[in-house]
Design an enzyme around this catalytic site. Structure first.
Site, PDB file in Angstrom:
ATOM      1  N   SER A 141      42.780  66.078 -18.745  1.00 19.09           N
ATOM      2  CA  SER A 141      43.450  64.789 -18.556  1.00 19.09           C
ATOM      3  C   SER A 141      44.336  64.780 -17.314  1.00 19.09           C
ATOM      4  CB  SER A 141      44.257  64.432 -19.804  1.00 19.09           C
ATOM      5  OG  SER A 141      45.167  65.460 -20.118  1.00 19.09           O
ATOM      6  N   THR A 142      44.972  65.909 -16.990  1.00 21.76           N
ATOM      7  CA  THR A 142      45.829  65.943 -15.790  1.00 21.76           C
ATOM      8  C   THR A 142      44.963  65.894 -14.537  1.00 21.76           C
ATOM      9  OG1 THR A 142      47.156  67.481 -17.126  1.00 21.76           O
ATOM     10  CG2 THR A 142      47.913  67.029 -14.891  1.00 21.76           C
TER      11      THR A 142
ATOM     12  N   GLU B 180      35.552  76.398 -13.845  1.00 26.69           N
ATOM     13  CA  GLU B 180      36.906  76.329 -13.276  1.00 26.69           C
ATOM     14  C   GLU B 180      37.292  77.654 -12.615  1.00 26.69           C
ATOM     15  OE1 GLU B 180      38.953  73.047 -16.266  1.00 26.69           O
ATOM     16  OE2 GLU B 180      39.031  75.142 -16.803  1.00 26.69           O
TER      17      GLU B 180
ATOM     18  N   GLY C  44      44.278  71.543 -13.905  1.00 25.61           N
ATOM     19  CA  GLY C  44      45.291  71.616 -14.949  1.00 25.61           C
ATOM     20  C   GLY C  44      45.322  73.003 -15.577  1.00 25.61           C
ATOM     21  N   ALA C  45      46.169  73.167 -16.590  1.00 25.76           N
ATOM     22  CA  ALA C  45      46.237  74.435 -17.326  1.00 25.76           C
ATOM     23  C   ALA C  45      46.759  74.154 -18.724  1.00 25.76           C
ATOM     24  CB  ALA C  45      47.151  75.430 -16.613  1.00 25.76           C
TER      25      ALA C  45
ATOM     26  N   GLY D  67      39.657  72.409 -22.336  1.00 28.42           N
ATOM     27  CA  GLY D  67      38.621  71.374 -22.220  1.00 28.42           C
ATOM     28  C   GLY D  67      37.220  71.955 -22.193  1.00 28.42           C
TER      29      GLY D  67
ATOM     30  N   THR E 234      39.295  70.028 -14.404  1.00 27.67           N
ATOM     31  CA  THR E 234      38.840  69.275 -15.580  1.00 27.67           C
ATOM     32  C   THR E 234      40.010  69.104 -16.548  1.00 27.67           C
ATOM     33  OG1 THR E 234      36.588  70.075 -15.351  1.00 27.67           O
ATOM     34  CG2 THR E 234      37.235  69.353 -17.537  1.00 27.67           C
TER      35      THR E 234
ATOM     36  N   LYS F 103      43.475  78.795 -19.485  1.00 27.63           N
ATOM     37  CA  LYS F 103      42.715  77.583 -19.256  1.00 27.63           C
ATOM     38  C   LYS F 103      41.501  77.562 -20.178  1.00 27.63           C
ATOM     39  CE  LYS F 103      41.764  75.944 -15.295  1.00 27.63           C
ATOM     40  NZ  LYS F 103      41.994  74.628 -15.914  1.00 27.63           N
ATOM     41  N   GLY F 104      40.871  76.382 -20.255  1.00 32.24           N
ATOM     42  CA  GLY F 104      39.660  76.281 -21.051  1.00 32.24           C
ATOM     43  C   GLY F 104      39.810  75.403 -22.271  1.00 32.24           C
TER      44      GLY F 104
HETATM   45  C1  5RP Z   1      39.858  72.432 -19.135  1.00 32.82           C
HETATM   46  C2  5RP Z   1      41.193  72.995 -18.794  1.00 32.82           C
HETATM   47  C3  5RP Z   1      42.302  72.013 -18.608  1.00 32.82           C
HETATM   48  O1  5RP Z   1      42.781  72.167 -17.319  1.00 32.82           O
HETATM   49  C4  5RP Z   1      43.381  72.297 -19.601  1.00 32.82           C
HETATM   50  O2  5RP Z   1      42.812  72.246 -20.894  1.00 32.82           O
HETATM   51  C5  5RP Z   1      44.525  71.302 -19.477  1.00 32.82           C
HETATM   52  O3  5RP Z   1      44.075  70.047 -19.899  1.00 32.82           O
HETATM   53  P1  5RP Z   1      45.007  68.768 -19.860  1.00 32.82           P
HETATM   54  O4  5RP Z   1      45.293  68.490 -18.427  1.00 32.82           O
HETATM   55  O5  5RP Z   1      44.179  67.695 -20.509  1.00 32.82           O
HETATM   56  O6  5RP Z   1      46.264  69.059 -20.637  1.00 32.82           O
HETATM   57  O7  5RP Z   1      41.384  74.172 -18.661  1.00 32.82           O
HETATM   58  O8  5RP Z   1      38.930  73.446 -19.398  1.00 32.82           O
END
Ligand code: 5RP
Length: 262
Positions: A35-36, A111, A90-91, A105, A33, A102-103
């Site tokens: 944007s990546t 996840e 992603g992370a 999002g 989850t 993580k988290g």
């Molecule tokens: C969501 C996550 C995402 O992987 C993390 O926040 C990275 O997000 P993005 O790819 O938008 O930078 O852990 O819960």
């Protein structure tokens, strides 16, 4: 079209596109989850539609499930899959041992369940996510709504004896209401600045009543694909002890970018 992408978005895109190479026919794949991860899902959707790639995806959030279906990926639940060949996600931060925060999002619970149920976890990230010590990014913890303020007070009290620099926490908001996760819980963000012992902190947090899970991923990630704004990618595999470098070209006509503009 690609000129509209920021260097960070380009970095996320190239990391995702390179990581899509991990997915093979017949696999059951956890889909992260954020944007990546959304770039990954779009890349995989394109390969399903145009290249005949055949795999089943287990999304880690309703957002990812919606996007995966939209781009043509066959979506199944974790219970249907039971065990996964691979998860790509992603992370918010990763360190030299590939431990993660993580988290960001708000999807850390699904996840972590999905990544733990996978033979391999690959993280996709722009280079800005690499840190020497975890903790500058606020550590999310998922807490149940019942008595969350008491849980918050208990967490802050417990942090006094932990190897961290900061001890403040805040309730994640969605406008003027607390953010609600896919499981109906809330997220507390812990502003720790620097986490000296992530493994110990993770264990202690998860023993507290009211805390469902925390965003520290310890010994879960196997490899990281790091993207740079100029198209370079680096793949670090902690099990193999290898580092590979590559460069991906942006195609002005790439359908993924035109899809976004619509
Ligand atoms: C969501 C996550 C995402 O992987 C993390 O926040 C990275 O997000 P993005 O790819 O938008 O930078 O852990 O819960």
């Amino acid at each position: 079209m690609t000129g509209e992408l920021s260097p960070i978005d380009k970095a996320k895109y190239v990391a995702a596109r390179r990581a899509a190479d991990y997915v093979e026919d017949g696999m059951r794949v956890g889909l992260g989850t954020g944007s990546t991860a959304a770039w990954l899902v779009r890349c995989l959707g394109e390969q399903v539609r145009d290249g005949g790639l055949n795999f089943k995806g287990v999304p880690t959030s309703t957002r990812t499930a919606d996007l995966a279906r939209e781009v043509g990926i066959e979506v199944i639940s974790l219970d249907e899959a039971k065990w996964l060949d691979l998860t790509i996600d992603g992370a918010d931060e990763f360190d030299g041992d590939l431990n993660l925060i993580k988290g960001g999002g708000g999807a850390l619970l699904q996840e972590k369940i999905v990544a733990t149920a996978s033979d391999q976890m690959v993280v996709i990230a722009d280079i800005g996510k690499e840190v020497e010590h975890l903790g500058a990014f606020p550590l999310p913890i998922e807490v149940i709504p019942f008595g969350w303020q008491t849980t918050q007070a208990l967490v802050e009290e417990t942090l006094i004896s932990m190897d961290v620099l900061g001890r403040q926490s805040s309730m994640r908001m969605n406008g003027d209401r607390p953010f609600i996760t896919d499981e109906g819980n809330h997220i507390l963000d812990l502003h720790l600045q620097r986490i000296g012992n992530p493994r110990q902190l993770s264990l202690v947090l998860n023993q507290m009543p009211g805390v469902v899970e925390n965003g520290l991923f310890i010994d879960i990630c196997d490899a990281v694909v790091i993207g740079y704004g100029d198209g370079r990618v680096e793949v670090r595999d902690i099990n193999e002890g290898t580092v590979e470098q590559d460069r991906l070209d942006f195609l002005e006509t790439d359908n993924l970018f035109s899809d976004l503009a619509e």
